[in-house]
Motif scaffolding. Structure first.
Motif, PDB file in Angstrom:
ATOM      1  N   LYS A 190     110.406  28.993   5.395  1.00 47.06           N
ATOM      2  CA  LYS A 190     109.396  29.379   6.386  1.00 47.06           C
ATOM      3  C   LYS A 190     108.063  28.680   6.096  1.00 47.06           C
ATOM      4  N   ASN A 191     107.645  28.669   4.849  1.00 51.60           N
ATOM      5  CA  ASN A 191     106.387  28.009   4.480  1.00 51.60           C
ATOM      6  C   ASN A 191     106.471  26.499   4.713  1.00 51.60           C
ATOM      7  N   PHE A 192     107.608  25.906   4.411  1.00 58.42           N
ATOM      8  CA  PHE A 192     107.809  24.471   4.607  1.00 58.42           C
ATOM      9  C   PHE A 192     107.724  24.113   6.090  1.00 58.42           C
ATOM     10  N   GLU A 193     108.368  24.927   6.948  1.00 56.73           N
ATOM     11  CA  GLU A 193     108.373  24.663   8.384  1.00 56.73           C
ATOM     12  C   GLU A 193     107.005  24.872   9.023  1.00 56.73           C
ATOM     13  N   ALA A 194     106.101  25.530   8.336  1.00 52.68           N
ATOM     14  CA  ALA A 194     104.763  25.770   8.882  1.00 52.68           C
ATOM     15  C   ALA A 194     103.893  24.516   8.847  1.00 52.68           C
ATOM     16  N   TYR A 195     104.267  23.515   8.054  1.00 53.66           N
ATOM     17  CA  TYR A 195     103.526  22.254   8.036  1.00 53.66           C
ATOM     18  C   TYR A 195     103.740  21.541   9.382  1.00 53.66           C
ATOM     19  N   ASN A 196     102.662  21.051   9.971  1.00 51.23           N
ATOM     20  CA  ASN A 196     102.744  20.437  11.297  1.00 51.23           C
ATOM     21  C   ASN A 196     103.703  19.254  11.354  1.00 51.23           C
ATOM     22  N   ASP A 197     103.744  18.425  10.316  1.00 51.56           N
ATOM     23  CA  ASP A 197     104.638  17.270  10.350  1.00 51.56           C
ATOM     24  C   ASP A 197     106.107  17.690  10.294  1.00 51.56           C
ATOM     25  N   VAL A 198     106.401  18.709   9.520  1.00 53.16           N
ATOM     26  CA  VAL A 198     107.781  19.214   9.429  1.00 53.16           C
ATOM     27  C   VAL A 198     108.160  19.892  10.741  1.00 53.16           C
ATOM     28  N   MET A 214     121.891  37.564   0.754  1.00 51.52           N
ATOM     29  CA  MET A 214     121.874  37.180   2.141  1.00 51.52           C
ATOM     30  C   MET A 214     121.197  38.282   2.950  1.00 51.52           C
ATOM     31  N   GLY A 215     120.633  37.928   4.112  1.00 49.98           N
ATOM     32  CA  GLY A 215     119.937  38.912   4.920  1.00 49.98           C
ATOM     33  C   GLY A 215     118.432  38.820   4.761  1.00 49.98           C
ATOM     34  N   GLN A 216     117.965  38.311   3.633  1.00 45.83           N
ATOM     35  CA  GLN A 216     116.539  38.120   3.433  1.00 45.83           C
ATOM     36  C   GLN A 216     116.144  36.753   3.964  1.00 45.83           C
ATOM     37  N   LYS A 217     114.960  36.706   4.558  1.00 46.20           N
ATOM     38  CA  LYS A 217     114.480  35.424   5.066  1.00 46.20           C
ATOM     39  C   LYS A 217     114.085  34.531   3.905  1.00 46.20           C
ATOM     40  N   ASP A 218     114.292  33.261   4.085  1.00 42.51           N
ATOM     41  CA  ASP A 218     113.944  32.291   3.068  1.00 42.51           C
ATOM     42  C   ASP A 218     112.468  31.938   3.226  1.00 42.51           C
ATOM     43  N   ILE A 219     111.619  32.534   2.398  1.00 42.38           N
ATOM     44  CA  ILE A 219     110.173  32.349   2.486  1.00 42.38           C
ATOM     45  C   ILE A 219     109.793  30.898   2.224  1.00 42.38           C
ATOM     46  N   THR A 220     110.494  30.247   1.324  1.00 41.36           N
ATOM     47  CA  THR A 220     110.197  28.846   1.028  1.00 41.36           C
ATOM     48  C   THR A 220     110.425  27.978   2.261  1.00 41.36           C
ATOM     49  N   HIS A 279     109.075  45.717  24.022  1.00 37.09           N
ATOM     50  CA  HIS A 279     109.661  45.270  22.763  1.00 37.09           C
ATOM     51  C   HIS A 279     108.746  44.234  22.121  1.00 37.09           C
ATOM     52  N   GLU A 280     108.859  44.078  20.814  1.00 35.58           N
ATOM     53  CA  GLU A 280     108.081  43.076  20.103  1.00 35.58           C
ATOM     54  C   GLU A 280     109.026  42.088  19.436  1.00 35.58           C
ATOM     55  N   GLN A 281     108.678  40.809  19.553  1.00 34.27           N
ATOM     56  CA  GLN A 281     109.429  39.753  18.885  1.00 34.27           C
ATOM     57  C   GLN A 281     108.530  39.141  17.829  1.00 34.27           C
ATOM     58  N   GLU A 282     109.094  38.857  16.684  1.00 27.78           N
ATOM     59  CA  GLU A 282     108.338  38.155  15.646  1.00 27.78           C
ATOM     60  C   GLU A 282     109.110  36.912  15.238  1.00 27.78           C
ATOM     61  N   ARG A 283     108.467  35.770  15.414  1.00 27.78           N
ATOM     62  CA  ARG A 283     109.055  34.501  15.025  1.00 27.78           C
ATOM     63  C   ARG A 283     108.562  34.141  13.636  1.00 27.78           C
ATOM     64  N   ASP A 284     109.287  33.253  12.973  1.00 26.28           N
ATOM     65  CA  ASP A 284     108.885  32.846  11.632  1.00 26.28           C
ATOM     66  C   ASP A 284     107.704  31.892  11.660  1.00 26.28           C
ATOM     67  N   VAL A 285     107.716  30.962  12.602  1.00 26.74           N
ATOM     68  CA  VAL A 285     106.642  29.974  12.711  1.00 26.74           C
ATOM     69  C   VAL A 285     106.316  29.796  14.190  1.00 26.74           C
ATOM     70  N   ALA A 286     105.033  29.762  14.517  1.00 23.60           N
ATOM     71  CA  ALA A 286     104.611  29.534  15.895  1.00 23.60           C
ATOM     72  C   ALA A 286     103.468  28.526  15.909  1.00 23.60           C
ATOM     73  N   ILE A 326     105.280  26.869  20.989  1.00 24.84           N
ATOM     74  CA  ILE A 326     106.618  26.610  20.472  1.00 24.84           C
ATOM     75  C   ILE A 326     106.802  27.531  19.275  1.00 24.84           C
ATOM     76  N   ARG A 327     107.856  28.328  19.296  1.00 32.42           N
ATOM     77  CA  ARG A 327     108.104  29.278  18.212  1.00 32.42           C
ATOM     78  C   ARG A 327     109.496  29.033  17.650  1.00 32.42           C
ATOM     79  N   LEU A 328     109.602  29.139  16.313  1.00 29.25           N
ATOM     80  CA  LEU A 328     110.882  28.978  15.634  1.00 29.25           C
ATOM     81  C   LEU A 328     111.250  30.278  14.926  1.00 29.25           C
ATOM     82  N   ALA A 329     112.504  30.600  14.945  1.00 34.49           N
ATOM     83  CA  ALA A 329     113.024  31.723  14.164  1.00 34.49           C
ATOM     84  C   ALA A 329     114.111  31.181  13.240  1.00 34.49           C
TER      85      ALA A 329
END
Length: 77
Positions: free
Chosen positions: A9-17, A1-7, A55-62, A72-75
């Motif tokens: 994140k990659n799935f949410e990067a698809y425009n339809d998802v 736990m604590g690590q981001k789920d790369i799978t 400060h800097e913010q980094e979202r998973d998908v934008a 629209i940004r998602l974390a």
């Protein structure tokens, strides 16, 4: 736990998802944001807080929503 789920994140990067997530969360499932109206955007942003420090913010998908000229940004939680 604590690590981001790369799978996830990659799935949410698809425009339809991404559009399904936004429509389900913000618009009660109505198809307001269409996948073809989304363009990949930079996931980092900067802001100056009340403490006068930048400060800097980094979202998973934008995405940039071309129909409404907004970002629209998602974390992942």
């Amino acid at each position: 736990m604590g690590q981001k789920d790369i799978t996830q994140k990659n799935f949410e990067a698809y425009n339809d998802v991404f559009s399904d997530i936004v429509n389900g969360t913000l618009f009660d499932g109505r198809e307001v944001v269409k996948p073809e109206a989304l363009v990949d955007a930079v996931a980092k942003s900067q802001y100056k807080a009340d403490d006068n420090v930048i400060h800097e913010q980094e979202r998973d998908v934008a995405k940039y929503w071309t129909d409404k000229n907004c970002y629209i940004r998602l974390a992942l939680l």
